[in-house]
Design a protein around this motif. Structure first.
Motif, PDB file in Angstrom:
ATOM      1  N   PRO A   1      74.112 -45.570 105.227  1.00  0.00           N
ATOM      2  CA  PRO A   1      72.794 -45.702 105.865  1.00  0.00           C
ATOM      3  C   PRO A   1      72.415 -47.165 106.040  1.00  0.00           C
ATOM      4  O   PRO A   1      72.769 -48.018 105.233  1.00  0.00           O
ATOM      5  CB  PRO A   1      71.858 -44.998 104.883  1.00  0.00           C
ATOM      6  CG  PRO A   1      72.736 -44.060 104.117  1.00  0.00           C
ATOM      7  CD  PRO A   1      74.057 -44.763 103.996  1.00  0.00           C
ATOM      8  N   ALA A   2      71.641 -47.435 107.102  1.00  0.00           N
ATOM      9  CA  ALA A   2      71.257 -48.809 107.413  1.00  0.00           C
ATOM     10  C   ALA A   2      69.785 -49.096 107.144  1.00  0.00           C
ATOM     11  O   ALA A   2      69.361 -50.248 107.219  1.00  0.00           O
ATOM     12  CB  ALA A   2      71.576 -49.123 108.879  1.00  0.00           C
ATOM     13  N   THR A   3      69.002 -48.070 106.821  1.00  0.00           N
ATOM     14  CA  THR A   3      67.576 -48.247 106.549  1.00  0.00           C
ATOM     15  C   THR A   3      67.172 -47.383 105.364  1.00  0.00           C
ATOM     16  O   THR A   3      67.895 -46.461 104.966  1.00  0.00           O
ATOM     17  CB  THR A   3      66.714 -47.841 107.760  1.00  0.00           C
ATOM     18  OG1 THR A   3      66.864 -46.430 107.988  1.00  0.00           O
ATOM     19  CG2 THR A   3      67.122 -48.612 109.021  1.00  0.00           C
ATOM     20  N   VAL A   4      65.997 -47.659 104.820  1.00  0.00           N
ATOM     21  CA  VAL A   4      65.473 -46.857 103.720  1.00  0.00           C
ATOM     22  C   VAL A   4      65.275 -45.408 104.174  1.00  0.00           C
ATOM     23  O   VAL A   4      65.581 -44.467 103.439  1.00  0.00           O
ATOM     24  CB  VAL A   4      64.157 -47.457 103.202  1.00  0.00           C
ATOM     25  CG1 VAL A   4      63.486 -46.519 102.203  1.00  0.00           C
ATOM     26  CG2 VAL A   4      64.400 -48.822 102.568  1.00  0.00           C
ATOM     27  N   ALA A   5      64.770 -45.231 105.388  1.00  0.00           N
ATOM     28  CA  ALA A   5      64.554 -43.873 105.900  1.00  0.00           C
ATOM     29  C   ALA A   5      65.875 -43.124 106.022  1.00  0.00           C
ATOM     30  O   ALA A   5      65.968 -41.936 105.669  1.00  0.00           O
ATOM     31  CB  ALA A   5      63.852 -43.935 107.254  1.00  0.00           C
ATOM     32  N   ALA A   6      66.904 -43.792 106.512  1.00  0.00           N
ATOM     33  CA  ALA A   6      68.216 -43.150 106.643  1.00  0.00           C
ATOM     34  C   ALA A   6      68.803 -42.828 105.275  1.00  0.00           C
ATOM     35  O   ALA A   6      69.471 -41.804 105.099  1.00  0.00           O
ATOM     36  CB  ALA A   6      69.159 -44.057 107.425  1.00  0.00           C
ATOM     37  N   LEU A   7      68.538 -43.691 104.301  1.00  0.00           N
ATOM     38  CA  LEU A   7      69.010 -43.432 102.943  1.00  0.00           C
ATOM     39  C   LEU A   7      68.331 -42.197 102.368  1.00  0.00           C
ATOM     40  O   LEU A   7      68.985 -41.338 101.753  1.00  0.00           O
ATOM     41  CB  LEU A   7      68.725 -44.658 102.067  1.00  0.00           C
ATOM     42  CG  LEU A   7      69.246 -44.641 100.635  1.00  0.00           C
ATOM     43  CD1 LEU A   7      70.771 -44.556 100.597  1.00  0.00           C
ATOM     44  CD2 LEU A   7      68.772 -45.902  99.888  1.00  0.00           C
ATOM     45  N   GLY A   8      67.029 -42.076 102.580  1.00  0.00           N
ATOM     46  CA  GLY A   8      66.314 -40.899 102.108  1.00  0.00           C
ATOM     47  C   GLY A   8      66.807 -39.626 102.780  1.00  0.00           C
ATOM     48  O   GLY A   8      66.939 -38.581 102.132  1.00  0.00           O
ATOM     49  N   ALA A   9      67.087 -39.716 104.079  1.00  0.00           N
ATOM     50  CA  ALA A   9      67.593 -38.550 104.802  1.00  0.00           C
ATOM     51  C   ALA A   9      68.964 -38.142 104.278  1.00  0.00           C
ATOM     52  O   ALA A   9      69.278 -36.940 104.208  1.00  0.00           O
ATOM     53  CB  ALA A   9      67.669 -38.863 106.301  1.00  0.00           C
ATOM     54  N   TYR A  10      69.762 -39.114 103.897  1.00  0.00           N
ATOM     55  CA  TYR A  10      71.087 -38.814 103.350  1.00  0.00           C
ATOM     56  C   TYR A  10      70.958 -38.001 102.064  1.00  0.00           C
ATOM     57  O   TYR A  10      71.654 -36.990 101.880  1.00  0.00           O
ATOM     58  CB  TYR A  10      71.845 -40.107 103.081  1.00  0.00           C
ATOM     59  CG  TYR A  10      73.122 -39.906 102.295  1.00  0.00           C
ATOM     60  CD1 TYR A  10      74.279 -39.431 102.918  1.00  0.00           C
ATOM     61  CD2 TYR A  10      73.173 -40.179 100.923  1.00  0.00           C
ATOM     62  CE1 TYR A  10      75.447 -39.227 102.193  1.00  0.00           C
ATOM     63  CE2 TYR A  10      74.336 -39.982 100.199  1.00  0.00           C
ATOM     64  CZ  TYR A  10      75.470 -39.508 100.833  1.00  0.00           C
ATOM     65  OH  TYR A  10      76.618 -39.300 100.113  1.00  0.00           O
ATOM     66  N   PHE A  11      70.072 -38.415 101.175  1.00  0.00           N
ATOM     67  CA  PHE A  11      69.901 -37.672  99.929  1.00  0.00           C
ATOM     68  C   PHE A  11      69.350 -36.269 100.185  1.00  0.00           C
ATOM     69  O   PHE A  11      69.724 -35.313  99.489  1.00  0.00           O
ATOM     70  CB  PHE A  11      68.992 -38.440  98.963  1.00  0.00           C
ATOM     71  CG  PHE A  11      69.702 -39.522  98.215  1.00  0.00           C
ATOM     72  CD1 PHE A  11      70.567 -39.227  97.174  1.00  0.00           C
ATOM     73  CD2 PHE A  11      69.531 -40.850  98.563  1.00  0.00           C
ATOM     74  CE1 PHE A  11      71.245 -40.218  96.486  1.00  0.00           C
ATOM     75  CE2 PHE A  11      70.196 -41.859  97.889  1.00  0.00           C
ATOM     76  CZ  PHE A  11      71.062 -41.542  96.847  1.00  0.00           C
ATOM     77  N   SER A  12      68.492 -36.113 101.174  1.00  0.00           N
ATOM     78  CA  SER A  12      67.989 -34.783 101.510  1.00  0.00           C
ATOM     79  C   SER A  12      69.124 -33.871 101.956  1.00  0.00           C
ATOM     80  O   SER A  12      69.159 -32.684 101.608  1.00  0.00           O
ATOM     81  CB  SER A  12      66.934 -34.882 102.619  1.00  0.00           C
ATOM     82  OG  SER A  12      65.778 -35.571 102.152  1.00  0.00           O
ATOM     83  N   ARG A  13      70.063 -34.427 102.716  1.00  0.00           N
ATOM     84  CA  ARG A  13      71.205 -33.626 103.166  1.00  0.00           C
ATOM     85  C   ARG A  13      72.144 -33.283 102.016  1.00  0.00           C
ATOM     86  O   ARG A  13      72.774 -32.223 102.009  1.00  0.00           O
ATOM     87  CB  ARG A  13      71.996 -34.385 104.243  1.00  0.00           C
ATOM     88  CG  ARG A  13      71.257 -34.583 105.553  1.00  0.00           C
ATOM     89  CD  ARG A  13      72.214 -35.009 106.649  1.00  0.00           C
ATOM     90  NE  ARG A  13      72.961 -36.222 106.329  1.00  0.00           N
ATOM     91  CZ  ARG A  13      72.539 -37.454 106.579  1.00  0.00           C
ATOM     92  NH1 ARG A  13      71.348 -37.642 107.138  1.00  0.00           N
ATOM     93  NH2 ARG A  13      73.292 -38.497 106.272  1.00  0.00           N
ATOM     94  N   MET A  14      72.246 -34.158 101.044  1.00  0.00           N
ATOM     95  CA  MET A  14      73.195 -33.963  99.958  1.00  0.00           C
ATOM     96  C   MET A  14      72.699 -33.019  98.873  1.00  0.00           C
ATOM     97  O   MET A  14      73.505 -32.431  98.137  1.00  0.00           O
ATOM     98  CB  MET A  14      73.526 -35.322  99.313  1.00  0.00           C
ATOM     99  CG  MET A  14      74.315 -36.265 100.197  1.00  0.00           C
ATOM    100  SD  MET A  14      75.931 -35.583 100.665  1.00  0.00           S
ATOM    101  CE  MET A  14      76.723 -35.465  99.052  1.00  0.00           C
ATOM    102  N   ARG A  15      71.419 -32.835  98.736  1.00  0.00           N
ATOM    103  CA  ARG A  15      70.880 -32.091  97.598  1.00  0.00           C
ATOM    104  C   ARG A  15      71.453 -30.685  97.427  1.00  0.00           C
ATOM    105  O   ARG A  15      71.685 -30.250  96.293  1.00  0.00           O
ATOM    106  CB  ARG A  15      69.349 -32.055  97.675  1.00  0.00           C
ATOM    107  CG  ARG A  15      68.718 -33.370  97.222  1.00  0.00           C
ATOM    108  CD  ARG A  15      67.218 -33.352  97.303  1.00  0.00           C
ATOM    109  NE  ARG A  15      66.613 -32.294  96.504  1.00  0.00           N
ATOM    110  CZ  ARG A  15      65.308 -32.092  96.425  1.00  0.00           C
ATOM    111  NH1 ARG A  15      64.482 -32.883  97.096  1.00  0.00           N
ATOM    112  NH2 ARG A  15      64.825 -31.126  95.670  1.00  0.00           N
TER     113      ARG A  15
END
Length: 267
Positions: free
Chosen positions: A150-164
């Motif tokens: 991820p390149a932004t904080v928002a993209a990082l948060g979205a990544y964790f949402s997908r991984m949960r």
């Protein structure tokens, strides 16, 4: 990979980066432990670590190597950083944990943990600074062979949402968490030094700073704490450590990096 002598000396980030600001703050130590606790929740990634019996029986060498690697990648020359990356990639290959997607998970846990703990501890970082830090750390992800990070904080948060949905506190994850919270120590260290309570406080703070959903997965009794209390604890820890001399707070690798970049650049 080719670079000039000045690029080599400044390393992959340099003193003007947000990365240097985050990685020299006292909150870095808490963030590093938080990252280990978060990483352990990925069953496949944890399986590779669990197969390494030496890490289970004596976690200290792994913790020391991990800290030295991050310090070298951040504050070392590019030559030193690439040498460290080569060693770690070789280890990952031997352990069978060199899958780019698994490496992205490890990377994202580290970036999220270090940034979250820094901001909650009171490091003055704007939203733009936070995005810049996440973007800077894509260099670290690329070097280690992780899939596109991820390149932004928002993209990082979205990544964790997908991984949960794929995460779980497996028995291996719980064993790893116990090693972080109560690592084995020699008898004389436990009873003749303050290492045990000092480490216990640091590790408990790292656990308390995890996202609520991660704490719920572990369901460890006695470690329940509100987000507000965790943030207050991080701020108190940072304020207690900041007055210490910088040569005490910074590792030799970090200190050498600051001394090296203080010299004039080549003409």
């Amino acid at each position: 990979m080719t670079f000039t002598a000045d690029e080599d000396r400044l390393g992959f980030f340099g003193p003007e980066s947000v990365t240097w600001r985050v990685h020299t703050d006292p909150s870095f130590s808490v963030g590093g432990l938080r990252a280990l606790l978060l990483q352990a929740l990925h069953p496949v990634a944890m399986d590779g670590v669990a197969r390494n019996s030496a890490a289970r029986e004596d976690p200290w060498p792994r913790l020391v190597r991990t800290a030295a690697y991050v310090d070298t990648l951040t504050f070392g020359t590019r030559t030193d950083a690439l040498r460290a990356v080569g060693r770690v990639r070789g280890l990952h290959h031997r352990l069978g944990v060199d899958d780019p997607e698994l490496l992205r998970w490890v990377h994202c846990c580290e970036v999220d943990s270090l940034l979250s703990c820094a901001r909650r501890a009171g490091v003055p970082l704007t939203d733009d600074d936070a995005d810049r830090y996440v973007a800077e750390q894509r260099t670290a992800a690329s070097l280690i062979g992780a899939a596109e990070a991820p390149a932004t904080v928002a993209a990082l948060g979205a990544y964790f949402s997908r991984m949960r949905p794929v995460l779980a506190a497996t028995p291996a994850a719980r064993d790893a968490a116990r090693l972080v919270l109560r690592p084995p120590m020699p008898t004389w260290v436990r009873f003749l030094t303050p290492a045990r309570p000092a480490w216990g406080g640091l590790a408990a703070l790292a656990f308390a700073s995890l996202p609520p959903w991660a704490r719920r997965m572990y369901s460890m009794p006695g470690l329940g704490v509100t987000d507000a209390a965790a943030t207050a604890g991080l701020r108190a820890f940072r304020q207690a450590v900041l007055p210490l001399p910088q040569r005490v707070r910074r590792s030799p690798i970090v200190w050498a990096g600051y001394e090296r970049v203080a010299a004039p650049l080549s003409a």
